[in-house]
Scaffold this motif. Structure first.
Motif, PDB file in Angstrom:
ATOM      1  N   THR A 143      -6.255  44.479  37.130  1.00 14.10           N
ATOM      2  CA  THR A 143      -6.503  44.279  35.574  1.00 14.10           C
ATOM      3  C   THR A 143      -7.682  43.533  35.177  1.00 14.10           C
ATOM      4  OG1 THR A 143      -5.630  42.132  35.749  1.00 14.10           O
ATOM      5  CG2 THR A 143      -3.909  44.049  35.100  1.00 14.10           C
ATOM      6  N   ALA A 144      -8.440  42.744  36.402  1.00 19.25           N
ATOM      7  CA  ALA A 144      -9.455  42.068  36.013  1.00 19.25           C
ATOM      8  C   ALA A 144     -10.622  42.892  36.360  1.00 19.25           C
ATOM      9  CB  ALA A 144      -9.452  40.791  36.928  1.00 19.25           C
ATOM     10  N   GLU A 203     -15.450  38.599  39.837  1.00 18.98           N
ATOM     11  CA  GLU A 203     -14.584  38.079  38.523  1.00 18.98           C
ATOM     12  C   GLU A 203     -15.149  37.172  37.573  1.00 18.98           C
ATOM     13  OE1 GLU A 203     -13.011  40.685  37.432  1.00 18.98           O
ATOM     14  OE2 GLU A 203     -12.773  41.844  39.367  1.00 18.98           O
ATOM     15  N   TYR A 204     -15.927  36.323  38.096  1.00 20.24           N
ATOM     16  CA  TYR A 204     -16.323  35.124  37.315  1.00 20.24           C
ATOM     17  C   TYR A 204     -16.754  35.421  35.832  1.00 20.24           C
ATOM     18  CZ  TYR A 204     -16.574  32.137  41.626  1.00 20.24           C
ATOM     19  OH  TYR A 204     -16.411  31.463  42.823  1.00 20.24           O
ATOM     20  N   ARG A 205     -17.784  36.529  35.810  1.00 16.52           N
ATOM     21  CA  ARG A 205     -18.207  36.613  34.561  1.00 16.52           C
ATOM     22  C   ARG A 205     -17.070  37.132  33.663  1.00 16.52           C
ATOM     23  NH1 ARG A 205     -21.587  36.445  38.472  1.00 16.52           N
ATOM     24  NH2 ARG A 205     -23.825  35.449  38.178  1.00 16.52           N
ATOM     25  N   ASN A 206     -16.299  38.284  34.279  1.00 19.09           N
ATOM     26  CA  ASN A 206     -15.039  38.586  33.268  1.00 19.09           C
ATOM     27  C   ASN A 206     -14.495  37.514  32.453  1.00 19.09           C
ATOM     28  OD1 ASN A 206     -15.803  41.248  33.569  1.00 19.09           O
ATOM     29  ND2 ASN A 206     -14.465  41.421  35.342  1.00 19.09           N
ATOM     30  N   TYR A 207     -13.890  36.341  33.506  1.00 17.51           N
ATOM     31  CA  TYR A 207     -12.977  35.043  32.988  1.00 17.51           C
ATOM     32  C   TYR A 207     -13.813  34.190  32.097  1.00 17.51           C
ATOM     33  CZ  TYR A 207      -9.445  37.113  35.360  1.00 17.51           C
ATOM     34  OH  TYR A 207      -8.170  37.896  35.983  1.00 17.51           O
ATOM     35  N   LYS A 252     -12.956  34.054  27.808  1.00 15.74           N
ATOM     36  CA  LYS A 252     -13.188  32.569  27.319  1.00 15.74           C
ATOM     37  C   LYS A 252     -13.005  31.401  28.106  1.00 15.74           C
ATOM     38  CE  LYS A 252     -15.399  33.174  24.148  1.00 15.74           C
ATOM     39  NZ  LYS A 252     -16.711  33.324  24.263  1.00 15.74           N
ATOM     40  N   MET A 253     -13.069  31.228  29.269  1.00 17.45           N
ATOM     41  CA  MET A 253     -13.040  30.151  29.995  1.00 17.45           C
ATOM     42  C   MET A 253     -14.238  29.248  29.904  1.00 17.45           C
ATOM     43  SD  MET A 253      -9.912  30.006  31.498  1.00 17.45           S
ATOM     44  CE  MET A 253      -8.629  31.260  32.123  1.00 17.45           C
ATOM     45  N   ASP A 254     -14.140  28.212  29.628  1.00 16.25           N
ATOM     46  CA  ASP A 254     -15.156  27.159  29.832  1.00 16.25           C
ATOM     47  C   ASP A 254     -15.835  26.877  31.121  1.00 16.25           C
ATOM     48  OD1 ASP A 254     -15.221  26.639  26.972  1.00 16.25           O
ATOM     49  OD2 ASP A 254     -13.670  25.096  27.200  1.00 16.25           O
ATOM     50  N   TYR A 255     -14.749  26.714  31.958  1.00  9.81           N
ATOM     51  CA  TYR A 255     -15.329  26.324  33.212  1.00  9.81           C
ATOM     52  C   TYR A 255     -14.368  26.943  34.456  1.00  9.81           C
ATOM     53  CZ  TYR A 255     -17.289  22.837  30.323  1.00  9.81           C
ATOM     54  OH  TYR A 255     -18.234  22.334  29.449  1.00  9.81           O
ATOM     55  N   LEU A 256     -14.962  27.529  35.443  1.00 10.59           N
ATOM     56  CA  LEU A 256     -14.457  27.856  36.694  1.00 10.59           C
ATOM     57  C   LEU A 256     -14.554  27.042  37.911  1.00 10.59           C
ATOM     58  CD1 LEU A 256     -15.051  31.788  36.298  1.00 10.59           C
ATOM     59  CD2 LEU A 256     -13.204  30.451  35.241  1.00 10.59           C
ATOM     60  N   TYR A 257     -13.703  26.812  38.789  1.00 11.02           N
ATOM     61  CA  TYR A 257     -14.077  26.187  40.131  1.00 11.02           C
ATOM     62  C   TYR A 257     -15.362  26.937  40.817  1.00 11.02           C
ATOM     63  CZ  TYR A 257      -9.501  23.470  40.562  1.00 11.02           C
ATOM     64  OH  TYR A 257      -8.239  22.795  40.397  1.00 11.02           O
ATOM     65  N   ASP A 258     -16.188  26.245  41.285  1.00  6.95           N
ATOM     66  CA  ASP A 258     -17.169  26.694  42.194  1.00  6.95           C
ATOM     67  C   ASP A 258     -16.809  26.436  43.504  1.00  6.95           C
ATOM     68  OD1 ASP A 258     -19.455  27.830  43.234  1.00  6.95           O
ATOM     69  OD2 ASP A 258     -20.998  26.391  42.205  1.00  6.95           O
ATOM     70  N   LYS A 259     -15.892  27.200  44.104  1.00 11.21           N
ATOM     71  CA  LYS A 259     -15.096  26.680  45.209  1.00 11.21           C
ATOM     72  C   LYS A 259     -15.693  27.481  46.342  1.00 11.21           C
ATOM     73  CE  LYS A 259     -12.039  26.573  48.644  1.00 11.21           C
ATOM     74  NZ  LYS A 259     -11.877  27.479  49.936  1.00 11.21           N
TER      75      LYS A 259
END
Length: 626
Positions: free
Chosen positions: A15-16, A358-362, A367-374
């Protein structure tokens, strides 16, 4: 809750990934909203553990033996001291009512079966009732929601924002919405259980087969303690898919057997039963996303979770941390996050996504403000401090994230990861200091720390279900270093060692600088490669870069080595000197961590140099004084 995706989760990835190529081809639309003027600092607290004063720490101990913290432990003094640390947002982890073994039947709450509860206190990511809070956290469980509302108000009074968890991918195996607002139907209440999949079912089913409790020779619920419900039986017929996507009626002991997976209109073969988003909507303002979804026919689970988020938003919660967001289609996130932003444009929305592709998709579609840079920054820093990598690849990571770096939240500690000071990570809190300086200053994105990190908590306890190196989220346990700072509720560090006090002072200096610095919201440039090639004495553990804005210029130097003292003349390249509009001459520098002067920037023929002597595990954040 960090977990490894299995083959059974392919449908979630499908889906992503469907629009991955589209996303990469999209123009940069970062101007959709004005960038914040200062960095944010998120302080994650495991709410059940924060105020616990008991120090017995018996493996598998009860809350009476090992203690449990309460909402009321976040006193005005506690919140004031957290604020002084440089915190802008508190993530109260484990607030929604989740499955546990404790008996609260006197308050109308059913008992949970230890066969489908991890640990004694239970996983905060097996939510049992989304419209109420964990009764363990209340002085009076019958008033638990009101006590949490009071905590929201106290937090706001001290100038900080409130974040709680939402876990859309899965819920507790025994979900019971005893607190549903009028008209709200429970998850699964209207499902057709005769079929594996139907778009508006909330769950996936295994028709004709009953759920079977997983069996393991090495693990027994409650460590083998007798309990009326612990009989290796749990009534669920037909069985549902397990939270991590297992389609077996008897999941394995390493599956997320305490949870069931939520259906978002994704068929078992990965096809989607909901409107697909147009490519042009990626990166557009949340208002446009909201208008796109208005009047659209969407799956029932979408509406349920949107309403849950808006319920807490209306109560004063300022944002959410989304567990395992990439296991849910980003179209849903667009739908829910845009609805939240319409109610609160300043809502702080951060998520676990562990697939860099998938970072840019989410971010742009979800419309995520922030994702973990893990997977990139965190993992590389861990490898550096363990001697498995040079720091040089950090430059490539930051370059690769350049278009989205403002969305990539940095951390070194959280409830999923091994403690920074543990032997499994840095080994000592001192060795972790340059990692923290790098994490907090390399980007314009928020910084997150985990309670106890600032005093060197190493999580050495065997809590029972939870084992050393991670502070257990499944057990009643104490957090020793944090408890020494808490000092029986005084929150004055009265029991800390001199080294622990110095460490907390370091964190306070660093974090308060970051939230005040204009340059950290400005431009970044790597100076690592030129110094690695040309600078004599620039040892392998050194890493440097520059940050600047119209009114502030910074030179940041970290020594990741814990044994090597280095002396060198750091080169500030000509293009940086031009960007800073500096002429040949001498310029004073001040270290922003300890406000010491003495370093000097010499500019000759348009190139700058700084004479540097840096000790093991030391960092400098030099500010140009004009």
């Amino acid at each position: 809750m960090k977990k490894i995706l299995t083959a059974a989760l392919i449908l979630c990835a499908i889906t992503a990934s469907a629009q991955d190529k589209k996303t990469k081809a999209m123009p940069d639309k970062k101007k959709e909203a004005a960038a914040p003027q200062r960095k944010a600092v998120v302080y994650q607290v495991f709410t059940r553990l924060f105020g616990n004063k008991k120090t017995l720490n018996r493996a598998w101990g009860t809350k009476e033996q090992n203690g449990v913290g309460k909402f009321s432990d976040f006193t005005d003094r506690a919140l004031s001291e957290i604020k002084k640390l440089g915190v802008t947002h508190i993530w109260y982890t484990g607030v929604p009512h989740h499955a546990m073994v404790s008996d609260y039947t006197a308050y109308g709450i059913s008992n949970d079966d230890p066969d489908v509860v991890k640990g004694r206190a239970g996983s905060p990511y097996a939510v049992k009732d989304y419209y109420n809070v964990d009764p363990d956290l209340a002085d009076d469980p019958s008033q638990r929601l009101q006590e949490f509302q009071a905590l929201i108000a106290r937090t706001h009074k001290h100038g900080m924002k409130v974040i709680i968890d939402i876990v859309p991918n899965h819920i507790a195996r025994k979900y019971e919405g005893k607190s549903n607002p009028k008209g709200v139907r429970d998850f699964g209440a209207d499902d057709d259980t005769s079929v594996e999949y139907k778009r508006d079912n909330n769950f996936y089913y295994i028709p004709g087969k009953a759920f079977q409790v997983p069996v393991s020779e090495s693990y027994k619920p409650l460590n083998g303690e007798k309990n009326p419900l612990s009989d290796r039986k749990f009534n669920e017929n037909p069985a549902k898919w397990t939270g991590n996507g297992s389609r077996e009626p008897q999941p394995g002991i390493d599956d997320w057997y305490e949870t069931v997976k939520v259906n978002y209109g994704v068929r078992p073969d990965g096809r989607k039963d909901f409107p697909e988003m147009p490519q042009a909507l990626g990166g557009r303002p949340y208002e446009e996303h909201y208008r796109f979804w208005e009047g659209k026919d969407v799956p029932d689970s979408w509406k349920k979770f949107r309403d849950i988020a808006l319920y807490w938003t209306a109560m004063g919660v300022d944002g959410f941390r989304y567990d395992m967001a990439e296991m849910v289609p980003y179209e849903f996130w667009s739908y829910m996050n845009s609805a939240i932003k319409m109610r609160n444009p300043e809502a702080f929305l951060m998520a676990e996504v562990y697939n860099p592709k998938e970072y840019r998709n989410y971010i742009q579609f979800g419309k995520m403000d922030y994702l973990y840079d893990k997977v990139e920054t965190y993992d590389r820093l861990k490898a550096v401090i363990q001697g498995k990598s040079l720091p040089d690849p950090l430059a490539e990571i930051q370059l690769g994230l350049g278009d989205i770096e403002q969305h990539m939240l940095h951390f070194l500690d959280n409830h999923d990861e091994q403690r920074l000071a543990s032997d499994a990570f840095a080994g000592t809190a001192e060795k972790g200091k340059p990692l923290m300086v790098y994490s907090a200053t390399v980007g314009s994105s928020p910084t997150m720390i985990y309670f106890g990190q600032e005093v060197g908590e190493a999580a050495n306890e065997d809590a029972g279900f939870g084992k050393p190196t991670r502070t257990s989220i499944f057990d009643y346990i104490g957090v020793p270093s944090h408890q020494r700072w808490m000092n029986n509720g005084e929150f004055d560090g009265g029991q800390l060692s001199a080294e622990e006090k110095q460490l907390r002072d370091f964190y306070s200096r660093l974090l308060n600088f970051t939230i005040a610095s204009e340059a950290l919201m400005g431009k970044y440039q790597d100076i690592q490669s030129i110094n690695r090639k040309k600078t004599k004495g620039y040892s392998e553990g050194i890493y440097s870069f520059v940050r600047w804005s119209d009114n502030e210029e910074l030179v940041i130097i970290n020594n990741f080595s814990w044994v090597t003292k280095s002396q060198f003349n750091l080169i500030i390249p000509a293009d940086v000197i031009r960007n800073w509009s500096l002429r040949d001459g001498t310029y004073r520098l001040q270290d922003q961590l300890y406000l010491k002067e003495g370093a000097t920037l010499f500019v000759n023929n348009g190139v700058g140099t700084i004479a540097v002597t840096i000790n093991p595990s030391e960092s400098f954040v030099f500010k140009l004084l004009k």
